[in-house]
Design an enzyme around this catalytic site. Sequence first.
Site, PDB file in Angstrom:
ATOM      1  N   LYS A 126       0.823  -1.218   0.000  1.00  0.00           N
ATOM      2  CA  LYS A 126       0.000   0.000   0.000  1.00  0.00           C
ATOM      3  C   LYS A 126       0.854   1.263   0.000  1.00  0.00           C
ATOM      4  O   LYS A 126       0.622   2.183  -0.788  1.00  0.00           O
ATOM      5  CB  LYS A 126      -0.911   0.027   1.228  1.00  0.00           C
ATOM      6  CG  LYS A 126      -1.969  -1.039   1.282  1.00  0.00           C
ATOM      7  CD  LYS A 126      -2.840  -0.892   2.508  1.00  0.00           C
ATOM      8  CE  LYS A 126      -2.119  -1.191   3.808  1.00  0.00           C
ATOM      9  NZ  LYS A 126      -1.778  -2.621   3.963  1.00  0.00           N
ATOM     10  N   THR A 127       1.812   1.317   0.908  1.00  0.00           N
ATOM     11  CA  THR A 127       2.602   2.540   1.050  1.00  0.00           C
ATOM     12  C   THR A 127       3.396   2.832  -0.219  1.00  0.00           C
ATOM     13  O   THR A 127       3.407   3.961  -0.717  1.00  0.00           O
ATOM     14  CB  THR A 127       3.541   2.427   2.260  1.00  0.00           C
ATOM     15  OG1 THR A 127       2.758   2.280   3.446  1.00  0.00           O
ATOM     16  CG2 THR A 127       4.413   3.664   2.386  1.00  0.00           C
ATOM     17  N   GLU A 170      -3.408   6.270   1.247  1.00  0.00           N
ATOM     18  CA  GLU A 170      -3.243   4.877   1.631  1.00  0.00           C
ATOM     19  C   GLU A 170      -4.448   4.477   2.467  1.00  0.00           C
ATOM     20  O   GLU A 170      -4.806   5.168   3.426  1.00  0.00           O
ATOM     21  CB  GLU A 170      -1.954   4.712   2.430  1.00  0.00           C
ATOM     22  CG  GLU A 170      -1.669   3.297   2.839  1.00  0.00           C
ATOM     23  CD  GLU A 170      -0.305   3.141   3.486  1.00  0.00           C
ATOM     24  OE1 GLU A 170      -0.126   2.152   4.226  1.00  0.00           O
ATOM     25  OE2 GLU A 170       0.582   3.997   3.261  1.00  0.00           O
TER      26      GLU A 170
END
Length: 478
Positions: A126-127, A170
């Site tokens: 995600k990041t 995010e």
Amino acid sequence: MRVPVPDTILPADRLGRVHFVGIGGAGLSGIARIMLARGLAVSGSDGTDSPTLEALRGLGAEVHLGHAAEHVHDVDTLVVSTAVREDNPEYVEAVRQGLRVLPRSAALAAVMAGRRVVAVAGTHGKTTTTSLLTVALQAAGADPTYAVGGDLAQTGTNAQEGGGDLFVAEADESDGAFLVYRPYAAVVTNVEADHLDNWGTEEAYRAAFAEFADRIDPGGLLVCVVDDDGARDLAAYARGRGLTVVGVGESADADVRATDLVFEGSTSRFTVHDGDVELGTLTLQIPGRHYVLDALAALTVGLRLGHDFDGLRRGLEGFTGTRRRMERKGEAAGVRVYDSYAHHPVEIAGDLQAARSVAGEGRVVVAYQPHLVSRTRIFGVAMGEALGAADEVVVLDVYLAREDADPEVTGALVAGAVPLPAERVAFVPDFDAVPAELVRRARPGDLVLTLGAGTVTQLGPRVLDLLATHDPAGGGDA
């Protein structure tokens, strides 16, 4: 602590003075930055000082060290994370006063109000994907607001107010936060069982992603990395619900494909096909197949939002990483030191594959800190098996975070599952003894990688300091 999400989430400019309990954390600090950029009154508290707190003070926040009831006497809204305990004096005082109390997810939704949101979700990646998408859009001429779970190397910060209508965020599934948002478009990198301390079962975890897909704007877009079975299943579900879905990956039936992957040192090169059209070649400054898929997903969102390939490519090729995602910490005595956030077996395997590419002829020496008792209980053996891709492994004890210790679940569970000769694996529960153990095992040309979501990130600089005063040429086993 779990704070309920209110039925109605007010826009940020209607929250009054906002106080963040734990303002130095990755999630809350980003929201605070955005509010400060909009001229809102922000205060907060944290247990220890940090560069993040100093930066927030510079932006105009009133920041306290330590938690005390008097910090919230002139506050309208309190924002807390799941790490805050119910006996926190600021939370107790806010409840006594009847103040508005929001979880992190609701505070993020408040700053999203009025923007076209692109939310990036998934068990892993995600990041990095959110970061890649942000820099790609910036290079293509957009000016998005963004909130990421790590600091971008290009900007040195985890959040920034932009001038455009896009908000790139995010979207964390660990505590159900992603079910609070109403995105215009979304990315799902993968769906694999995790955070079962919150969700209970793998079926419930996967069902949450289906609910997330249902929250996407009917006229919007879902990008799924269909090389992953869970994301592929989600794509099929979303198509069945009438949502526009774009599948990306190496799979032959992906709508946007990566082919001809080449990994050389710390770079990754691949060719992009959109349907039957070859768009061109991309060279990333980050190593590993999983990062190729993250970049492909980010590129696809940018393309479907109407931006041109060359501009997006320029941003992706200039991306130099996110803090704690295969982050180079330095080199001493011929040994390179990297740090990464991987704490799930699949993430460990991906980062070790990347480390192997960077190490070249050298060996990979890993220090791994398991994160959470509940995760280690469920995945500890799989973590150890994934660590077998390294040459030397040092396992720390479990980083407890929000849980209590369990004498039956320690780092020894992970170390015992590493499929390497016993002399190449060590369980070192004394945190301060780990740097010397890594230096003892390292040789010139090797790559030392610290892995985990906890305090293991503090070890890299200590290893480098020891290496600088120690000759490792004779270290390690033959």
